[in-house]
Write a protein that holds these residues in place. Structure first.
Motif, PDB file in Angstrom:
ATOM      1  N   ALA A  95       0.836  -1.203   0.000  1.00  0.00           N
ATOM      2  CA  ALA A  95       0.000   0.000   0.000  1.00  0.00           C
ATOM      3  C   ALA A  95       0.870   1.252   0.000  1.00  0.00           C
ATOM      4  CB  ALA A  95      -0.934  -0.006   1.202  1.00  0.00           C
ATOM      5  N   GLU A  96       1.933   1.239   0.788  1.00  0.00           N
ATOM      6  CA  GLU A  96       2.841   2.393   0.813  1.00  0.00           C
ATOM      7  C   GLU A  96       3.477   2.604  -0.557  1.00  0.00           C
ATOM      8  OE1 GLU A  96       5.689   2.002   3.976  1.00  0.00           O
ATOM      9  OE2 GLU A  96       4.123   1.826   5.498  1.00  0.00           O
ATOM     10  N   LEU A  97       3.901   1.518  -1.201  1.00  0.00           N
ATOM     11  CA  LEU A  97       4.493   1.636  -2.541  1.00  0.00           C
ATOM     12  C   LEU A  97       3.486   2.193  -3.541  1.00  0.00           C
ATOM     13  CD1 LEU A  97       6.493  -1.720  -2.884  1.00  0.00           C
ATOM     14  CD2 LEU A  97       7.416   0.567  -2.515  1.00  0.00           C
ATOM     15  N   GLN A  98       2.270   1.659  -3.534  1.00  0.00           N
ATOM     16  CA  GLN A  98       1.244   2.105  -4.476  1.00  0.00           C
ATOM     17  C   GLN A  98       0.817   3.551  -4.212  1.00  0.00           C
ATOM     18  OE1 GLN A  98       0.970   0.456  -7.013  1.00  0.00           O
ATOM     19  NE2 GLN A  98       0.032  -1.546  -6.798  1.00  0.00           N
ATOM     20  N   ASN A  99       0.729   3.931  -2.947  1.00  0.00           N
ATOM     21  CA  ASN A  99       0.313   5.297  -2.614  1.00  0.00           C
ATOM     22  C   ASN A  99       1.382   6.317  -2.985  1.00  0.00           C
ATOM     23  OD1 ASN A  99      -2.202   4.547  -1.657  1.00  0.00           O
ATOM     24  ND2 ASN A  99      -1.456   4.227   0.418  1.00  0.00           N
ATOM     25  N   ASN A 100       2.628   5.898  -3.090  1.00  0.00           N
ATOM     26  CA  ASN A 100       3.705   6.799  -3.512  1.00  0.00           C
ATOM     27  C   ASN A 100       3.826   6.884  -5.030  1.00  0.00           C
ATOM     28  OD1 ASN A 100       4.502   7.613  -0.938  1.00  0.00           O
ATOM     29  ND2 ASN A 100       5.753   5.778  -0.672  1.00  0.00           N
ATOM     30  N   ASN A 101       3.134   6.024  -5.745  1.00  0.00           N
ATOM     31  CA  ASN A 101       3.127   6.028  -7.201  1.00  0.00           C
ATOM     32  C   ASN A 101       1.942   6.881  -7.660  1.00  0.00           C
ATOM     33  OD1 ASN A 101       2.840   5.472  -9.936  1.00  0.00           O
ATOM     34  ND2 ASN A 101       3.334   3.302  -9.720  1.00  0.00           N
ATOM     35  N   THR A 102       2.182   8.159  -7.898  1.00  0.00           N
ATOM     36  CA  THR A 102       1.088   9.097  -8.197  1.00  0.00           C
ATOM     37  C   THR A 102       0.319   8.719  -9.458  1.00  0.00           C
ATOM     38  OG1 THR A 102       2.639  10.578  -9.293  1.00  0.00           O
ATOM     39  CG2 THR A 102       2.138  11.029  -6.977  1.00  0.00           C
ATOM     40  N   GLY A 103       0.997   8.157 -10.458  1.00  0.00           N
ATOM     41  CA  GLY A 103       0.318   7.744 -11.678  1.00  0.00           C
ATOM     42  C   GLY A 103      -0.670   6.616 -11.427  1.00  0.00           C
ATOM     43  N   GLN A 104      -0.247   5.626 -10.654  1.00  0.00           N
ATOM     44  CA  GLN A 104      -1.115   4.500 -10.306  1.00  0.00           C
ATOM     45  C   GLN A 104      -2.307   4.979  -9.480  1.00  0.00           C
ATOM     46  OE1 GLN A 104      -1.138   1.354 -11.208  1.00  0.00           O
ATOM     47  NE2 GLN A 104      -2.755   0.692  -9.821  1.00  0.00           N
ATOM     48  N   LEU A 105      -2.036   5.834  -8.516  1.00  0.00           N
ATOM     49  CA  LEU A 105      -3.090   6.345  -7.640  1.00  0.00           C
ATOM     50  C   LEU A 105      -4.113   7.162  -8.438  1.00  0.00           C
ATOM     51  CD1 LEU A 105      -3.470   5.918  -4.643  1.00  0.00           C
ATOM     52  CD2 LEU A 105      -2.305   8.063  -4.226  1.00  0.00           C
ATOM     53  N   GLN A 106      -3.627   7.989  -9.341  1.00  0.00           N
ATOM     54  CA  GLN A 106      -4.510   8.796 -10.182  1.00  0.00           C
ATOM     55  C   GLN A 106      -5.370   7.899 -11.082  1.00  0.00           C
ATOM     56  OE1 GLN A 106      -2.396  11.601 -12.600  1.00  0.00           O
ATOM     57  NE2 GLN A 106      -4.242  12.622 -13.292  1.00  0.00           N
ATOM     58  N   SER A 107      -4.775   6.840 -11.599  1.00  0.00           N
ATOM     59  CA  SER A 107      -5.511   5.907 -12.440  1.00  0.00           C
ATOM     60  C   SER A 107      -6.614   5.195 -11.660  1.00  0.00           C
ATOM     61  CB  SER A 107      -4.545   4.873 -13.028  1.00  0.00           C
ATOM     62  OG  SER A 107      -5.239   3.924 -13.783  1.00  0.00           O
ATOM     63  N   GLU A 108      -6.326   4.767 -10.450  1.00  0.00           N
ATOM     64  CA  GLU A 108      -7.337   4.105  -9.623  1.00  0.00           C
ATOM     65  C   GLU A 108      -8.462   5.061  -9.250  1.00  0.00           C
ATOM     66  OE1 GLU A 108      -6.938   0.285  -7.838  1.00  0.00           O
ATOM     67  OE2 GLU A 108      -7.171   0.859  -9.925  1.00  0.00           O
ATOM     68  N   ARG A 109      -8.125   6.280  -8.928  1.00  0.00           N
ATOM     69  CA  ARG A 109      -9.155   7.266  -8.574  1.00  0.00           C
ATOM     70  C   ARG A 109     -10.086   7.552  -9.741  1.00  0.00           C
ATOM     71  NH1 ARG A 109      -4.899  11.188  -5.442  1.00  0.00           N
ATOM     72  NH2 ARG A 109      -4.923  10.077  -3.450  1.00  0.00           N
ATOM     73  N   ALA A 110      -9.560   7.478 -10.961  1.00  0.00           N
ATOM     74  CA  ALA A 110     -10.357   7.756 -12.156  1.00  0.00           C
ATOM     75  C   ALA A 110     -11.305   6.615 -12.513  1.00  0.00           C
ATOM     76  CB  ALA A 110      -9.436   8.050 -13.332  1.00  0.00           C
ATOM     77  N   GLN A 111     -11.128   5.453 -11.921  1.00  0.00           N
ATOM     78  CA  GLN A 111     -11.950   4.296 -12.252  1.00  0.00           C
ATOM     79  C   GLN A 111     -13.430   4.495 -11.920  1.00  0.00           C
ATOM     80  OE1 GLN A 111     -10.523   2.715 -14.428  1.00  0.00           O
ATOM     81  NE2 GLN A 111      -9.844   0.753 -13.631  1.00  0.00           N
ATOM     82  N   VAL A 112     -13.747   5.342 -10.969  1.00  0.00           N
ATOM     83  CA  VAL A 112     -15.153   5.610 -10.654  1.00  0.00           C
ATOM     84  C   VAL A 112     -15.867   6.123 -11.899  1.00  0.00           C
ATOM     85  CG1 VAL A 112     -16.747   7.037  -9.318  1.00  0.00           C
ATOM     86  CG2 VAL A 112     -14.771   6.040  -8.201  1.00  0.00           C
ATOM     87  N   GLU A 113     -15.279   7.083 -12.568  1.00  0.00           N
ATOM     88  CA  GLU A 113     -15.890   7.654 -13.775  1.00  0.00           C
ATOM     89  C   GLU A 113     -15.707   6.738 -14.982  1.00  0.00           C
ATOM     90  OE1 GLU A 113     -17.746  10.399 -14.013  1.00  0.00           O
ATOM     91  OE2 GLU A 113     -17.506  10.801 -11.880  1.00  0.00           O
ATOM     92  N   ARG A 114     -14.464   6.296 -15.184  1.00  0.00           N
ATOM     93  CA  ARG A 114     -14.109   5.569 -16.401  1.00  0.00           C
ATOM     94  C   ARG A 114     -14.721   4.164 -16.447  1.00  0.00           C
ATOM     95  NH1 ARG A 114      -8.523   6.284 -16.667  1.00  0.00           N
ATOM     96  NH2 ARG A 114      -8.264   4.640 -15.135  1.00  0.00           N
TER      97      ARG A 114
END
Length: 90
Positions: free
Chosen positions: A54-73
């Motif tokens: 979780a710490e690794l993924q949360n530090n990966n801004t691209g991955q985090l931004q992609s996951e956040r966009a999944q609600v819409e996409r």
């Protein structure tokens, strides 16, 4: 043997999809070890290995931004299609 799976869920109760929540579970041997929840907006680890990832993924801004966009996409896009095909029929 070992069992690994990844389950994604879209949950909503309102007709206008305003309360849509996207959940991405990573499961090992039937236990969720890491989860992304769009309400929280980041990954949460539930085991030692999950906390580390979780710490690794949360530090990966691209991955985090992609996951956040999944609600819409992913969620709202598919829910609108299903709603039009099923719920709007009389």
């Amino acid at each position: 043997g070992y069992f690994y799976s990844r389950w994604t869920k879209c949950i909503h109760s309102s007709r206008d999809l305003s309360d849509m929540v996207y959940i991405d579970n990573y499961i090992f041997n039937k236990d969720v070890f890491i989860q992304f929840n769009s309400t929280v907006g980041e990954y949460v680890g539930y085991t030692k290995h999950g906390v580390y990832n979780a710490e690794l993924q949360n530090n990966n801004t691209g991955q985090l931004q992609s996951e956040r966009a999944q609600v819409e996409r992913y969620c709202k896009h598919n829910a609108k299609i299903r709603q039009a095909a099923i719920a709007d029929k009389s």
